[in-house]
Design an enzyme around this catalytic site. Structure first.
Site, PDB file in Angstrom:
ATOM      1  N   PHE A  23      -1.408   7.262   1.022  1.00  0.00           N
ATOM      2  CA  PHE A  23      -1.130   8.489   1.763  1.00  0.00           C
ATOM      3  C   PHE A  23       0.068   8.360   2.701  1.00  0.00           C
ATOM      4  O   PHE A  23       1.099   9.009   2.528  1.00  0.00           O
ATOM      5  CB  PHE A  23      -2.410   8.870   2.507  1.00  0.00           C
ATOM      6  N   GLU A  51      -8.191  -2.249   3.022  1.00  0.00           N
ATOM      7  CA  GLU A  51      -9.396  -1.446   2.812  1.00  0.00           C
ATOM      8  C   GLU A  51      -9.681  -0.725   4.127  1.00  0.00           C
ATOM      9  O   GLU A  51      -9.595  -1.329   5.200  1.00  0.00           O
ATOM     10  CB  GLU A  51     -10.565  -2.342   2.418  1.00  0.00           C
ATOM     11  N   THR A  52     -10.034   0.573   4.051  1.00  0.00           N
ATOM     12  CA  THR A  52      -9.993   1.381   5.266  1.00  0.00           C
ATOM     13  C   THR A  52     -11.271   2.141   5.621  1.00  0.00           C
ATOM     14  O   THR A  52     -11.265   2.897   6.579  1.00  0.00           O
ATOM     15  CB  THR A  52      -8.849   2.414   5.164  1.00  0.00           C
ATOM     16  N   GLY A  88       0.818  -1.204   0.000  1.00  0.00           N
ATOM     17  CA  GLY A  88       0.000   0.000   0.000  1.00  0.00           C
ATOM     18  C   GLY A  88       0.855   1.258   0.000  1.00  0.00           C
ATOM     19  O   GLY A  88       0.429   2.322   0.408  1.00  0.00           O
ATOM     20  N   LYS A  91      -8.850  -5.147  11.328  1.00  0.00           N
ATOM     21  CA  LYS A  91      -7.577  -4.590  11.780  1.00  0.00           C
ATOM     22  C   LYS A  91      -7.083  -5.319  13.030  1.00  0.00           C
ATOM     23  O   LYS A  91      -5.881  -5.560  13.179  1.00  0.00           O
ATOM     24  CB  LYS A  91      -7.706  -3.095  12.057  1.00  0.00           C
ATOM     25  N   SER A 145      -5.123   0.038  14.047  1.00  0.00           N
ATOM     26  CA  SER A 145      -6.028   1.191  14.029  1.00  0.00           C
ATOM     27  C   SER A 145      -6.684   1.409  15.381  1.00  0.00           C
ATOM     28  O   SER A 145      -6.919   0.451  16.129  1.00  0.00           O
ATOM     29  CB  SER A 145      -7.125   0.968  12.978  1.00  0.00           C
ATOM     30  N   TYR A 177     -14.481  -3.149   9.695  1.00  0.00           N
ATOM     31  CA  TYR A 177     -13.120  -2.652   9.507  1.00  0.00           C
ATOM     32  C   TYR A 177     -12.289  -2.849  10.771  1.00  0.00           C
ATOM     33  O   TYR A 177     -11.167  -3.371  10.713  1.00  0.00           O
ATOM     34  CB  TYR A 177     -13.151  -1.167   9.129  1.00  0.00           C
ATOM     35  N   ASP A 194      -1.212  -7.250  -5.935  1.00  0.00           N
ATOM     36  CA  ASP A 194      -2.324  -7.344  -4.993  1.00  0.00           C
ATOM     37  C   ASP A 194      -1.935  -8.266  -3.841  1.00  0.00           C
ATOM     38  O   ASP A 194      -1.392  -9.353  -4.068  1.00  0.00           O
ATOM     39  CB  ASP A 194      -3.554  -7.912  -5.727  1.00  0.00           C
ATOM     40  N   VAL A 195      -2.211  -7.842  -2.608  1.00  0.00           N
ATOM     41  CA  VAL A 195      -1.847  -8.666  -1.449  1.00  0.00           C
ATOM     42  C   VAL A 195      -2.659  -9.951  -1.374  1.00  0.00           C
ATOM     43  O   VAL A 195      -2.335 -10.841  -0.572  1.00  0.00           O
ATOM     44  CB  VAL A 195      -1.997  -7.878  -0.131  1.00  0.00           C
TER      45      VAL A 195
END
Length: 373
Positions: free
Chosen positions: A12, A80-81, A8, A187, A123, A183, A57-58
């Site tokens: 960002f 995916e977040t 990834g 995580k 997270s 999500y 792709d993982v």
């Protein structure tokens, strides 16, 4: 020269970390699928000295095998977040976040490699509502808020023993882990998988529980993550009001991306800590209404801010991280205040092309599926 694989890494945080690693003499390998939801449909990864890019792709074993060939350290960001989106794309989130991580660990257990450390991006979502206190019953970890209370505008978590409103405390790493979204569940699974398997095969591993990361370079296209990006797009699109959920007094711990990179670098270079978890945040709670008002001021706009009373299933009310452990263990202290960071973010946004927002469509999807009221 050690080489760091960042999954990834076109995203960002990964982009900021890559630049910092190169400046410190590391080689960088980036594995990324260039998701259109994050990057748009026409994005290409720019060639950069010191960075080897692999479009992959993982979820693909062969892509992992290629990416791991020369890697000494793995920083696993690929995931995916979107909290809201995760509640109706359950398989997609489980497949990317859990199955993708399992393939990494399969490779570390069953193949020859040079990996000597793994860092997993966890997270704050794994805490659910986090840590609170009741005057009578002391520390509490409230479950997800009841829809009946939310529908009446009673947004504050309440003590499960006396039903009185609770007061938020900084959430430390020993707090109860009870995620309230798909999500968050994925995580937590990632974190536990990495720490467990890496310990069993003698590879140091750290999990960084990132809070709400923001800053220049944040995706302005993805409508499912980052209220600073969402609000900025609405303001700069002109004529679109900012709709704030609940009563606008819900809080988050916003941490500047430069501080996140600093904490991550401390973990990469530490020779003394392993198989541990750390919060990475600012340690300061900021209301969503304050975010909207600061952005409106910084952009010099007269955008209407509407407190709607709407709410999303799975959202938490408050969040602020305790930083005592990471301060003691890694010497980390955040340097950028929210006032300074949001000013840097807004200055960057003003240099970007105004994006055609898909935020309204994301809201429509959640309403249609009964996840937003």
């Amino acid at each position: 020269m050690k080489k760091v694989l960042i999954t990834g890494g076109a995203g960002f945080i990964g982009t900021h970390l890559s630049q910092n690693l190169i400046e410190h003499g590391y080689g960088v390998i980036v594995l990324d699928n260039l998701s259109p939801q994050i990057h748009g449909s026409d994005y290409t990864f720019p060639e950069q000295e010191g960075i080897r890019f692999i479009k992959g792709d993982v979820r693909n074993k062969a892509d992992w095998e290629e990416a791991l060939q020369d890697a000494n350290i793995v920083v696993h960001y690929a995931a995916e977040t979107g909290t809201g989106q995760s509640m109706y794309e359950v398989h997609r989130y489980a497949e990317h976040n859990i199955s993708g991580t399992a393939l990494l660990l399969d490779a570390l257990v069953n193949t020859q490699h040079k990996v000597e450390k793994v860092i997993i991006a966890s997270s704050r979502a794994i805490y659910g509502e986090g840590k609170y206190t009741c005057d009578e019953h002391q520390v509490q970890y409230p479950s997800s808020r009841k829809e009946q209370d939310l529908s009446l505008g009673n947004f504050e978590p309440r003590c499960p023993e006396c039903d009185e409103p609770l007061r938020v405390l900084p959430t430390d790493e020993d707090s109860k882990l009870h995620p309230s979204s798909v999500y968050g569940i994925t995580k937590l699974s990632q974190e536990q998988l990495v720490l467990n398997v890496c310990q069993s095969i003698g590879i140091p591993a750290l999990a960084f529980r990132y809070q709400n990361v923001y800053g220049p370079g944040q995706s302005l296209k993805n409508p499912y993550t980052g209220i600073l990006s969402i609000f900025s797009t609405l303001i700069r699109s002109g004529g679109k009001r900012i709709n704030i959920f609940e009563d606008g007094q819900e809080t988050r711990d916003f941490v500047y991306v430069g501080d996140v990179v600093k904490a991550t670098m401390l973990g990469i270079e530490s020779q003394t800590v392993s198989q541990d978890v750390y919060n990475v945040g600012s340690g300061v709670a900021t209301t969503v209404q304050e975010v909207a008002e600061q952005l409106r001021t910084l952009y010099g706009a007269d955008t209407e801010i509407e407190i709607t009373g709407n709410y999303r299933i799975g959202d938490i009310r408050h969040n602020v991280a305790s930083l005592e452990k990471i301060s003691a263990g890694l010497g980390f202290r955040p340097e950028v205040s929210f006032t300074e960071g949001i000013r840097k973010f807004a200055a960057w946004v003003e240099q970007q092309e105004v994006q055609g927002g898909s935020y309204e469509e994301s809201i429509r999807q959640m309403k249609q599926k009964g996840l937003m009221k």
